[in-house]
Design a protein around this motif. Sequence first.
Motif, PDB file in Angstrom:
ATOM      1  N   ASP A 163       0.468  52.021   1.332  1.00 12.15           N
ATOM      2  CA  ASP A 163      -0.276  52.621   0.228  1.00 12.15           C
ATOM      3  C   ASP A 163      -1.317  53.619   0.739  1.00 12.15           C
ATOM      4  O   ASP A 163      -1.552  54.662   0.121  1.00 12.15           O
ATOM      5  N   PHE A 164      -1.930  53.305   1.872  1.00 11.80           N
ATOM      6  CA  PHE A 164      -2.905  54.234   2.451  1.00 11.80           C
ATOM      7  C   PHE A 164      -2.225  55.492   2.978  1.00 11.80           C
ATOM      8  O   PHE A 164      -2.714  56.605   2.805  1.00 11.80           O
ATOM      9  N   ILE A 165      -1.083  55.324   3.616  1.00  8.96           N
ATOM     10  CA  ILE A 165      -0.358  56.449   4.201  1.00  8.96           C
ATOM     11  C   ILE A 165       0.169  57.401   3.132  1.00  8.96           C
ATOM     12  O   ILE A 165       0.221  58.616   3.344  1.00  8.96           O
ATOM     13  N   ASN A 166       0.550  56.858   1.984  1.00  8.43           N
ATOM     14  CA  ASN A 166       1.163  57.669   0.942  1.00  8.43           C
ATOM     15  C   ASN A 166       0.297  58.879   0.582  1.00  8.43           C
ATOM     16  O   ASN A 166      -0.896  58.754   0.321  1.00  8.43           O
ATOM     17  N   GLY A 167       0.912  60.051   0.588  1.00 10.21           N
ATOM     18  CA  GLY A 167       0.223  61.275   0.196  1.00 10.21           C
ATOM     19  C   GLY A 167      -0.598  61.912   1.297  1.00 10.21           C
ATOM     20  O   GLY A 167      -1.174  62.990   1.095  1.00 10.21           O
ATOM     21  N   LYS A 168      -0.673  61.277   2.454  1.00 15.17           N
ATOM     22  CA  LYS A 168      -1.491  61.800   3.550  1.00 15.17           C
ATOM     23  C   LYS A 168      -0.599  62.411   4.639  1.00 15.17           C
ATOM     24  O   LYS A 168       0.569  62.055   4.787  1.00 15.17           O
ATOM     25  N   SER A 169      -1.211  63.297   5.404  1.00 16.21           N
ATOM     26  CA  SER A 169      -0.547  63.851   6.572  1.00 16.21           C
ATOM     27  C   SER A 169      -0.859  62.982   7.781  1.00 16.21           C
ATOM     28  O   SER A 169      -1.743  62.116   7.743  1.00 16.21           O
ATOM     29  N   LEU A 170      -0.135  63.202   8.865  1.00 15.37           N
ATOM     30  CA  LEU A 170      -0.395  62.456  10.095  1.00 15.37           C
ATOM     31  C   LEU A 170      -1.836  62.640  10.559  1.00 15.37           C
ATOM     32  O   LEU A 170      -2.472  61.694  11.026  1.00 15.37           O
TER      33      LEU A 170
END
Length: 267
Positions: free
Chosen positions: A257-264
């Motif tokens: 959920d934290f990773i979703n929508g974010k770049s590396l």
Amino acid sequence: MSPHDDRSEKEDDVISAPASSGDQPISSLLIIIAMQTEALPLVTKFQLVEDESSVFPKGVPWVRYHGKYKDMDISLVWPGKDLTLGVDSVGTISAAIVTYASIQALHPDLIINAGTAGGFKAKGASISDVFIASEVAFHDRRIPIPVFDLYGVGLRQAFHTPNLVNELSFKVGKLSTGDSLDMSQQDESAIIANDATVKDMEGAAVAYVAEMLKVPSIYIKAVTDIVDGDKPTAEEFLQNLMAVTAALDLAVTQAVDFINGKSLSEL
């Protein structure tokens, strides 16, 4: 600690083929997990379906579940059951070949290797603690020849995720990998030398392949047994497996959920 690579840039792009740069949202996530017990709750949570026409070679037991979760395509791969004995195909060999085959077939932006692990109370680990590995190494590849000794240890850094760690308040520790559930005296000495907080049977093998093919990887490990405690490892592992798997799956869900929508670069 990347080895020297003579391949052309074109060959390198074909092999690693990452779909996302550091500034683009992560669109393809690969979760590698060793045991069916650990995998199935996540399959349900992310509403994944089993691949009916496998992307893997015919005859291998490897299983892929896949689907769309929020803004990402998620593939969860586990090595399946041993074709002769019917038990989960745990260990470094299965982890390495499944990681290689999955990267080649799916071209993920990011890998999460999730699983249960032994923890060391001397390093602050308790049952059900969840750790993000800062680095991974082997403890059972003893090659006492200069330079080969470093190759055997195979120390590699996990992908740095300071924002994820801070947001989710995960513990951070070093991970040591070997192909035995128990711990010999030689293994113990190597694990101490690795300064490890947790030990597993897959992480460093996943890291070896992920680094070779240039795919960032993170390692989420939940503690089922206290290696330097007073209970037999196998007994404590089986006793705590189901409860700790619930903690692991919650942690992986929070991470996804934290990773979703974010770049590396935002992790």
